[in-house]
Design a protein around this motif. Structure first.
Motif, mmCIF file in Angstrom:
data_model
loop_
_atom_site.group_PDB
_atom_site.id
_atom_site.type_symbol
_atom_site.label_atom_id
_atom_site.label_comp_id
_atom_site.label_asym_id
_atom_site.label_seq_id
_atom_site.Cartn_x
_atom_site.Cartn_y
_atom_site.Cartn_z
ATOM 1 N N UNK B 127 -84.224 7.356 -52.421
ATOM 2 C CA UNK B 127 -83.267 7.789 -53.450
ATOM 3 C C UNK B 127 -82.458 9.015 -53.085
ATOM 4 N N UNK B 128 -82.790 9.691 -52.004
ATOM 5 C CA UNK B 128 -81.945 10.819 -51.565
ATOM 6 C C UNK B 128 -80.856 10.240 -50.680
ATOM 7 N N UNK B 129 -79.620 10.391 -51.133
ATOM 8 C CA UNK B 129 -78.508 9.776 -50.405
ATOM 9 C C UNK B 129 -77.403 10.787 -50.185
ATOM 10 N N UNK B 130 -76.640 10.585 -49.105
ATOM 11 C CA UNK B 130 -75.429 11.381 -48.950
ATOM 12 C C UNK B 130 -74.421 10.912 -49.993
ATOM 13 N N UNK B 131 -73.487 11.778 -50.293
ATOM 14 C CA UNK B 131 -72.482 11.407 -51.289
ATOM 15 C C UNK B 131 -71.641 10.261 -50.733
ATOM 16 N N UNK B 132 -71.629 9.145 -51.421
ATOM 17 C CA UNK B 132 -70.883 7.976 -50.954
ATOM 18 C C UNK B 132 -71.593 7.237 -49.832
ATOM 19 N N UNK B 133 -72.774 7.698 -49.446
ATOM 20 C CA UNK B 133 -73.505 7.060 -48.349
ATOM 21 C C UNK B 133 -74.800 6.456 -48.849
ATOM 22 N N UNK B 134 -75.830 6.565 -48.017
ATOM 23 C CA UNK B 134 -77.106 5.970 -48.404
ATOM 24 C C UNK B 134 -78.271 6.818 -47.888
ATOM 25 N N UNK B 135 -79.467 6.317 -48.106
ATOM 26 C CA UNK B 135 -80.665 7.076 -47.731
ATOM 27 C C UNK B 135 -80.788 7.218 -46.213
ATOM 28 N N UNK B 136 -80.399 6.182 -45.498
ATOM 29 C CA UNK B 136 -80.483 6.255 -44.026
ATOM 30 C C UNK B 136 -79.581 7.368 -43.513
ATOM 31 N N UNK B 137 -78.387 7.439 -44.076
ATOM 32 C CA UNK B 137 -77.442 8.488 -43.650
ATOM 33 C C UNK B 137 -78.015 9.869 -43.961
ATOM 34 N N UNK B 138 -78.655 9.994 -45.129
ATOM 35 C CA UNK B 138 -79.265 11.272 -45.507
ATOM 36 C C UNK B 138 -80.325 11.667 -44.476
ATOM 37 N N UNK B 139 -81.213 10.717 -44.182
ATOM 38 C CA UNK B 139 -82.306 11.015 -43.248
ATOM 39 C C UNK B 139 -81.782 11.386 -41.865
ATOM 40 N N UNK B 140 -80.740 10.655 -41.452
ATOM 41 C CA UNK B 140 -80.195 10.886 -40.109
ATOM 42 C C UNK B 140 -79.611 12.300 -40.002
ATOM 43 N N UNK B 141 -78.782 12.653 -40.983
ATOM 44 C CA UNK B 141 -78.170 13.990 -40.943
ATOM 45 C C UNK B 141 -79.243 15.058 -41.146
ATOM 46 N N UNK B 142 -80.128 14.822 -42.105
ATOM 47 C CA UNK B 142 -81.167 15.811 -42.401
ATOM 48 C C UNK B 142 -82.000 16.089 -41.156
ATOM 49 N N UNK B 143 -82.381 15.027 -40.445
ATOM 50 C CA UNK B 143 -83.237 15.194 -39.264
ATOM 51 C C UNK B 143 -82.519 16.024 -38.195
#
Lengths: 282, 385
Positions: B127-143
């Motif tokens: 459920x944590x997503x980038x704005x306009x993106x998705x959870x995978x994008x969040x995890x990728x950038x976060x990592x």
């Protein structure tokens, strides 16, 4: 607000309105009005002040103006106001707080809340009956064995400590009712004993009351003369009813004694484990 | 026994993430420096009047890194100068999703936040997503950002919100992911609650209490075995073990304090003052007032709404069964925000009450076991690794 009373000097429980008349005395200053208590501090030398006693829990706000830590005693008037204790939770971080709880059926929940807020407790005792002894027993169980009970409950705590440290203490002193050490000053300025005494015993000034009373109880060869806990109790529970059946109270003392023995054994086992250096981890 | 106050300061209500369970209603509001001056002039004035000598500030958003690092340095200059004048000690903490992190932040993280930063990561992330993106994008950038942060010598604490898949995966894999795979040494696991605007996901909160209890208690066992003595901090379990071992209540969560309404306030960029960030951003009915409109801070702090929140624990012990609970001393009815978002009223105990009680009991027993182990260790002269 020592567990064993307030030292050898006599202490006067005075209304805030009379602080000027007791400038050179050790005092407990009491009032129903928190603002009046705060104002009275200007007239009391700090080394003479034992604690401030608030008789109404309605409005603690003025106490937030206390600039230095002061011992506070909150006197509950009845169980109906027990939830008001939460109003003092924040204050308890900057001032040591004790709650005086009148013993009554159901007062255990007030005690529990006070302890849960990290306030110490003194039970104000009254003429006991079976119901109240049961209430006391429940509170003692809670004090001795509940994991979140981490503050003293008097008179239990001081008796336990005295048993453990092999010291002498009396319920009269713990309850701040020893007539040679404590006085109550009425609103009109009349100096009284902290609790009504039996008129059959002791001189009127109270200084020798406990000695005389003790002697009388021995001479009468009643319950007290053979009681294991007489040195702690000194007939406290026989007032105002000389014929009061103490069996319930003795059980309380026995519970405290047993807890003390358990504590001593545990610590002894711990020490011996340390010395032996060899134990089998479970 | 110094008096303290905690301020949760929302510098912006903008966010670069779009987390499905977020409780904040986002908007374009940012705090200006002029507003910072007004806030702290009034707040520190109030603290001085009331002899409150310590202030802890949690800098939150929205996403706080959507303002420039220089913005924080300048704000801090003003706060530090004013606090020094008034003899008030200030400590700062920040919470960021890290998505906008770059090395320009290092100075402010070092100077204001003692080189520590708090962030958020779920496992698995649904459920944590980038704005306009998705959870995978969040995890990728976060990592990626997390690695950069760590390479710059910054300590990172992570907040994780379990979801239904987390409970299915189980505590052991959950713990291993954070500690072994990601390398986290400070983790906080919060339960989800349906704060803010409703959506289908929030209707599934709170999570099943039996499964959540099982998860927390198993997580406690894993942590006690693998992490507790190896420098891994896991809250809220660490705070509980410290309490049951040493009687120390200072590390307990804010939701378990008897006077959270006294200790905490939150201010959002519009100046709304509330008891916590969730209330500030999403429940205007619980606003104490507006810091920019009020004459002085005591006007806001004496608000009847604040009094209502302060009175909640005393209300709960009359209407709920809290007074009979073995753990009253470390709970006091739990979180009013969670109660409100779940039941629509603050005069209800925490919706995760059953979970909390089971966890309290579990940690109490763990503390007894640990104390026994410590005795044995001392007796044989062994110390924890």
């Amino acid at each position: 607000m020592s567990s064993k009373g307030v030292g050898v000097t006599r202490c006067y429980n005075i209304p805030a309105s009379l602080v000027n008349s007791f400038r050179d005395k050790k005092v407990v200053v009491r009032s129903k009005n928190a603002a009046e208590l705060v104002d009275s501090l200007a007239e009391v030398a700090r080394d003479q002040l034992i604690y401030l006693q608030l008789l109404s829990l309605v409005d603690p706000a003025p106490l937030s103006k206390l600039s230095e830590p002061v011992q506070l005693d909150l006197v509950m008037q009845g169980d109906s106001e027990f939830s008001h204790l939460y109003r003092f939770a924040e204050l308890g971080k900057s001032h040591p707080i004790r709650v005086t709880v009148p013993l009554s059926q159901g007062c255990a929940r007030t005690v529990k809340l006070a302890i849960s807020l990290d306030f110490r407790v003194k039970l104000r005792l009254t003429l006991l009956d079976d119901t109240l002894v049961d209430e006391l027993t429940g509170i003692l169980e809670y004090y001795l064995h509940h994991r979140t009970a981490s503050q003293p409950i008097e008179f239990f705590h001081s008796v336990l400590m005295a048993f453990y440290l092999k010291q002498v203490v009396t319920v009269w002193d713990i309850q701040e009712e020893n007539p040679s050490r404590f006085r109550y000053v009425s609103e009109s300025g009349r100096i009284e004993f902290p609790r009504p005494l039996l008129t059959d015993y002791g001189p009127a000034d109270g200084n020798c009351f406990l000695d005389d009373y003790k002697m009388q109880l021995f001479l009468e060869q009643g319950d007290c003369s053979a009681c294991l806990y007489f040195s702690v109790c000194l007939g406290y529970f026989k007032i105002p009813d000389k014929n009061f059946d103490c069996r319930g109270v003795k059980k309380l003392f026995q519970m405290i004694k047993d807890a003390c023995t358990e504590l001593e054994n545990s610590l002894r086992d711990f020490d011996s484990q340390l010395l032996e250096g060899g134990v089998n981890p479970q | 026994m110094t008096k303290r106050l905690t301020l949760i300061l929302l510098t912006t209500l903008r966010c670069n993430a779009d987390c499905e369970y977020c409780f904040e209603n986002k908007s374009a509001h940012d705090l200006t420096h002029q507003q910072v001056m007004i806030i702290f002039d009034k707040l520190l004035g109030y603290m001085t009047e009331n002899d409150i000598r310590e202030l802890t500030i949690y800098w939150l958003g929205g996403e706080i890194m959507l303002l420039e690092p220089e913005w924080y340095l300048r704000a801090n200059d003003f706060i530090r100068t004013l606090a020094e004048q008034k003899g008030i000690t200030v400590r700062h903490y920040m919470q960021s999703n890290l998505l906008a992190y770059n090395s320009k932040w290092n100075r402010v993280i070092s100077e204001m936040f003692r080189n520590c930063i708090g962030t958020s990561l779920d496992f698995p992330n649904l459920y944590r997503r980038t704005f306009g993106g998705n959870a995978e994008a969040y995890d990728k950038i976060w990592t990626r950002r997390f690695r950069e942060v760590r390479e710059n010598g910054i300590s990172v604490g992570v907040i994780s919100i379990p979801n239904r898949q987390t409970l299915e995966i189980g505590a052991a894999d959950f713990y291993s992911y954070y500690v072994d795979d990601v390398g986290i040494k400070s983790l906080k696991v919060n339960t989800p609650f349906p704060g803010g605007a409703p959506n289908p996901l929030k209707l599934t909160f709170p999570l099943n209490s039996e499964l959540l209890t099982l998860f927390y208690t198993q997580l406690a066992d894993v942590w006690m075995t693998q992490g507790y003595e190896c420098g891994v901090r896991l809250d809220p379990l660490q705070g509980l073990i410290e309490y049951f071992l040493n009687g120390d209540k200072s590390q307990l969560e804010c939701i378990w304090r008897p006077a959270c309404g006294d200790e905490h306030i939150s201010i959002d960029p519009r100046g709304n003052v509330s008891a916590c960030d969730c209330m500030a951003a999403s429940y205007p009915e619980f606003s104490f007032g507006n810091v920019f409109d009020c004459r002085d801070m005591s006007e806001v702090m004496n608000s009847p709404v604040r009094q209502q929140i302060r009175d909640r624990p005393s209300q709960l012990i009359r209407i709920e069964e809290c007074i009979d609970c073995d753990y009253l001393a470390i709970c006091h009815g739990g979180c009013f925000t969670r109660a409100y978002s779940t039941f629509g009223r603050i005069s209800a105990k925490d919706p995760d009450c059953h979970v909390h009680k089971a966890v309290f009991r579990h940690m109490s027993n763990a503390a007894v076991k640990l104390a026994g182990t410590n005795v044995i260790r001392r007796s044989i002269g062994a110390t924890p690794s």
